[in-house]
Motif scaffolding. Structure first.
Motif, mmCIF file in Angstrom:
data_model
loop_
_atom_site.group_PDB
_atom_site.id
_atom_site.type_symbol
_atom_site.label_atom_id
_atom_site.label_comp_id
_atom_site.label_asym_id
_atom_site.label_seq_id
_atom_site.Cartn_x
_atom_site.Cartn_y
_atom_site.Cartn_z
ATOM 1 N N PHE A 1 -0.338 -1.809 5.371
ATOM 2 C CA PHE A 1 -1.752 -1.479 5.189
ATOM 3 C C PHE A 1 -2.166 -0.161 5.842
ATOM 4 O O PHE A 1 -3.135 0.470 5.422
ATOM 5 C CB PHE A 1 -2.629 -2.624 5.715
ATOM 6 N N GLN A 2 -1.426 0.291 6.866
ATOM 7 C CA GLN A 2 -1.812 1.557 7.510
ATOM 8 C C GLN A 2 -1.886 2.703 6.502
ATOM 9 O O GLN A 2 -2.597 3.674 6.721
ATOM 10 C CB GLN A 2 -0.864 1.910 8.674
ATOM 11 N N ASP A 3 -1.171 2.564 5.385
ATOM 12 C CA ASP A 3 -1.191 3.620 4.377
ATOM 13 C C ASP A 3 -2.536 3.776 3.682
ATOM 14 O O ASP A 3 -2.742 4.750 2.960
ATOM 15 C CB ASP A 3 -0.094 3.377 3.328
ATOM 16 N N VAL A 4 -3.435 2.822 3.903
ATOM 17 C CA VAL A 4 -4.773 2.921 3.305
ATOM 18 C C VAL A 4 -5.424 4.255 3.702
ATOM 19 O O VAL A 4 -6.185 4.844 2.944
ATOM 20 C CB VAL A 4 -5.661 1.724 3.740
ATOM 21 N N LEU A 5 -5.067 4.727 4.888
ATOM 22 C CA LEU A 5 -5.683 5.950 5.399
ATOM 23 C C LEU A 5 -5.242 7.200 4.654
ATOM 24 O O LEU A 5 -5.947 8.205 4.662
ATOM 25 C CB LEU A 5 -5.370 6.105 6.898
ATOM 26 N N SER A 6 -4.076 7.134 4.021
ATOM 27 C CA SER A 6 -3.590 8.352 3.361
ATOM 28 C C SER A 6 -3.735 8.312 1.837
ATOM 29 O O SER A 6 -3.371 9.256 1.157
ATOM 30 C CB SER A 6 -2.138 8.616 3.760
ATOM 31 N N MET B 1 0.820 -1.214 0.000
ATOM 32 C CA MET B 1 0.000 0.000 0.000
ATOM 33 C C MET B 1 0.856 1.267 0.000
ATOM 34 O O MET B 1 0.370 2.344 -0.338
ATOM 35 C CB MET B 1 -0.945 0.009 1.206
ATOM 36 N N GLN B 2 2.120 1.103 0.374
ATOM 37 C CA GLN B 2 3.034 2.245 0.355
ATOM 38 C C GLN B 2 3.237 2.764 -1.079
ATOM 39 O O GLN B 2 3.529 3.931 -1.280
ATOM 40 C CB GLN B 2 4.388 1.788 0.884
ATOM 41 N N ASN B 3 3.103 1.880 -2.047
ATOM 42 C CA ASN B 3 3.338 2.274 -3.438
ATOM 43 C C ASN B 3 2.064 2.668 -4.179
ATOM 44 O O ASN B 3 2.111 3.070 -5.331
ATOM 45 C CB ASN B 3 4.002 1.124 -4.207
ATOM 46 N N VAL B 4 0.937 2.515 -3.511
ATOM 47 C CA VAL B 4 -0.337 2.821 -4.162
ATOM 48 C C VAL B 4 -0.583 4.326 -4.119
ATOM 49 O O VAL B 4 -0.477 4.946 -3.066
ATOM 50 C CB VAL B 4 -1.495 2.064 -3.463
ATOM 51 N N ALA C 1 -6.679 7.792 -0.097
ATOM 52 C CA ALA C 1 -7.820 8.629 -0.494
ATOM 53 C C ALA C 1 -8.842 8.585 0.628
ATOM 54 O O ALA C 1 -8.967 7.576 1.318
ATOM 55 C CB ALA C 1 -8.440 8.115 -1.784
ATOM 56 N N LYS C 2 -9.547 9.675 0.787
ATOM 57 C CA LYS C 2 -10.546 9.733 1.841
ATOM 58 C C LYS C 2 -11.645 8.703 1.567
ATOM 59 O O LYS C 2 -12.148 8.606 0.454
ATOM 60 C CB LYS C 2 -11.143 11.139 1.899
ATOM 61 N N GLY C 3 -11.970 7.915 2.577
ATOM 62 C CA GLY C 3 -13.058 6.954 2.416
ATOM 63 C C GLY C 3 -12.638 5.637 1.775
ATOM 64 O O GLY C 3 -13.447 4.719 1.642
ATOM 65 N N PHE C 4 -11.379 5.516 1.401
ATOM 66 C CA PHE C 4 -10.900 4.298 0.737
ATOM 67 C C PHE C 4 -11.057 3.074 1.645
ATOM 68 O O PHE C 4 -11.467 1.992 1.203
ATOM 69 C CB PHE C 4 -9.429 4.495 0.323
ATOM 70 N N ASP C 5 -10.772 3.259 2.933
ATOM 71 C CA ASP C 5 -10.897 2.128 3.874
ATOM 72 C C ASP C 5 -12.346 1.631 3.904
ATOM 73 O O ASP C 5 -12.616 0.433 3.868
ATOM 74 C CB ASP C 5 -10.392 2.499 5.283
ATOM 75 N N LYS C 6 -13.270 2.573 3.916
ATOM 76 C CA LYS C 6 -14.686 2.219 3.954
ATOM 77 C C LYS C 6 -15.109 1.477 2.690
ATOM 78 O O LYS C 6 -15.820 0.466 2.737
ATOM 79 C CB LYS C 6 -15.495 3.513 4.062
ATOM 80 N N GLN C 7 -14.647 1.981 1.556
ATOM 81 C CA GLN C 7 -14.993 1.356 0.265
ATOM 82 C C GLN C 7 -14.452 -0.072 0.206
ATOM 83 O O GLN C 7 -15.156 -1.010 -0.180
ATOM 84 C CB GLN C 7 -14.414 2.174 -0.894
#
Ligand SMILES: Nc1ncnc2c1ncn2[C@@H]1O[C@H](COP(=O)(O)OP(=O)(O)O)[C@@H](O)[C@H]1O
Ligand SMILES: [Mg+2]
Length: 350
Positions: free
Chosen positions: A152-157, A66-69, A159-165
């Motif tokens: 995976f913690q990078d999911v938060l940075s 996720m660091q590279n996403v 895009a907004k709402g990405f974790d929810k999606q």
């Protein structure tokens, strides 16, 4: 002769030691339908361990760091190109024909990579749904895909709402085992342990410790003299990465420079000097409180920290917490400086 130590990348085979129980546990766990969350400070060996366990299952797997996403769209195209590497396009064409947006797929004949590109103005959530649908459809109950989402913690940075999606799609899938890896412990705990987080209790939490002394000693001393191995492990406290790194350089000194006296000290000294510039930069980025704590820790006097009457305990605690968040300090059974070489550099300032 080839240097028998390796650091920095994922390790396997002759460079991989111990973790037998952990590996067995993960393999067994993946035979069920649940998802796994693996947390440890960085460079403790998460990626290596999971890669090994996944390989042992013999099942198909995908790893995305996720660091590279860079965006939701980018995640979707990474996922799709990983799938296209596992399955010939003929096999998955029929699923892709249901896609709301047809991607353009190109094979890079030099690297063999498959690039998946979408039109720029497409709704990223739709792409995500389509890519995740493809993932679910190529897998089956009897042959569940394993998807490793590293850092995976990078999911938060991203895009907004990405974790929810992500969560809302994942919870409906039946044919995938997810493994979430993370090095930023407080963020990972926030994602999986906080009630309000979409990923609250989404899987089984597992923590990875250092490699136990006896096992690591066995590994190092098969390649270096016993007294030297012991000194290395005393300095690195069995930290997987720093142990391999120091052992690597010690081995080089011994074999190519024929240094024998003060071998460890000399090697450490060299490595500290080599990183002088980085350490200086790190040091100047710390606040005065943070520096005070690091200095006390470099002397090995963590316990005196909270007894220091001249600074309010709350100040010390919040600075410690910041240091842990930044990754300069790790907390296992007690607080300590993450990088023993940086610790040595700081100690020299005193
Ligand atoms: N089981 C192991 N045996 C020996 N060395 C290991 C092991 N696991 C990790 N290491 C060392 O630690 C380094 C970092 O491992 P890695 O799997 O990338 O950690 P993480 O994913 O937790 O950051 C490796 O390059 C290797 O030098
Ligand atoms: Mg990793």
């Amino acid at each position: 002769m080839k240097n028998p130590f390796k650091f920095g990348t994922v390790v396997d085979n002759e460079y991989f030691t111990d973790r037998i129980n952990e590996c067995e546990y993960i393999t067994r766990f993946l035979s069920g339908e649940n998802h796994l969350i693996l947390i440890s400070p960085r460079r403790f060996g998460k990626s290596s361990l999971v890669a090994k366990a996944v390989k042992q299952t013999g099942r198909k797997s995908i790893t995305i760091n996720m660091q590279n996403v860079t965006s939701v769209q980018n995640f979707s195209s990474r996922l799709m190109s990983a799938l296209l590497k596992l399955y010939p396009i003929e096999r998955i064409k029929h699923v892709m024909s249901h896609f709301r947006f047809v991607p353009s797929i190109t094979t890079n004949i030099v690297t063999g990579n498959i690039d998946v590109a979408f039109m720029p103005n497409v709704d990223p959530v739709v792409l995500l749904e389509d890519a995740m649908e493809l993932l679910e459809r190529v897998s089956s109950q009897d042959n569940r895909m394993i998807v490793v989402l590293d850092e995976f913690q990078d999911v938060l940075s991203i895009a907004k709402g990405f974790d929810k999606q992500l969560r809302s799609i994942m919870q409906l899938q039946k044919n995938v085992n997810y493994i979430f890896l993370g090095s930023q412990e407080s963020m990972m705990e926030g994602i999986f342990e906080k009630k309000k987080s979409p990923f609250y209790h989404f899987g089984q939490l597992m923590r990875l410790d250092r490699i136990p002394y006896d096992d690591f000693f066995g590994y190092v001393s098969e390649r270096l003299p016993a007294d030297v191995s012991k000194e290395i492990l005393t300095f690195t406290h069995c930290h997987p990465y720093y142990t391999q790194q120091l052992a690597y350089h010690v081995w080089d000194m011994l074999h190519y420079e024929s240094v024998e006296e003060d071998l460890i000290e000399l090697t450490i000294e060299r490595m500290v000097n080599l990183h002088d510039l980085d350490f200086e930069r790190l040091w100047t980025s710390l606040t005065r409180q943070e520096r005070r704590i690091m200095q006390v820790m470099s002397e090995g006097k963590v316990k005196t920290l909270l007894k220091d009457q001249s600074v309010p305990t709350s100040t010390t605690f919040s600075a410690l917490k910041k240091l842990v968040q930044k990754g300069y300090v790790i907390k296992t059974t007690e607080y300590e400086i993450e990088d023993p070489f940086f610790g040595r550099w700081i100690k020299k300032l005193n």
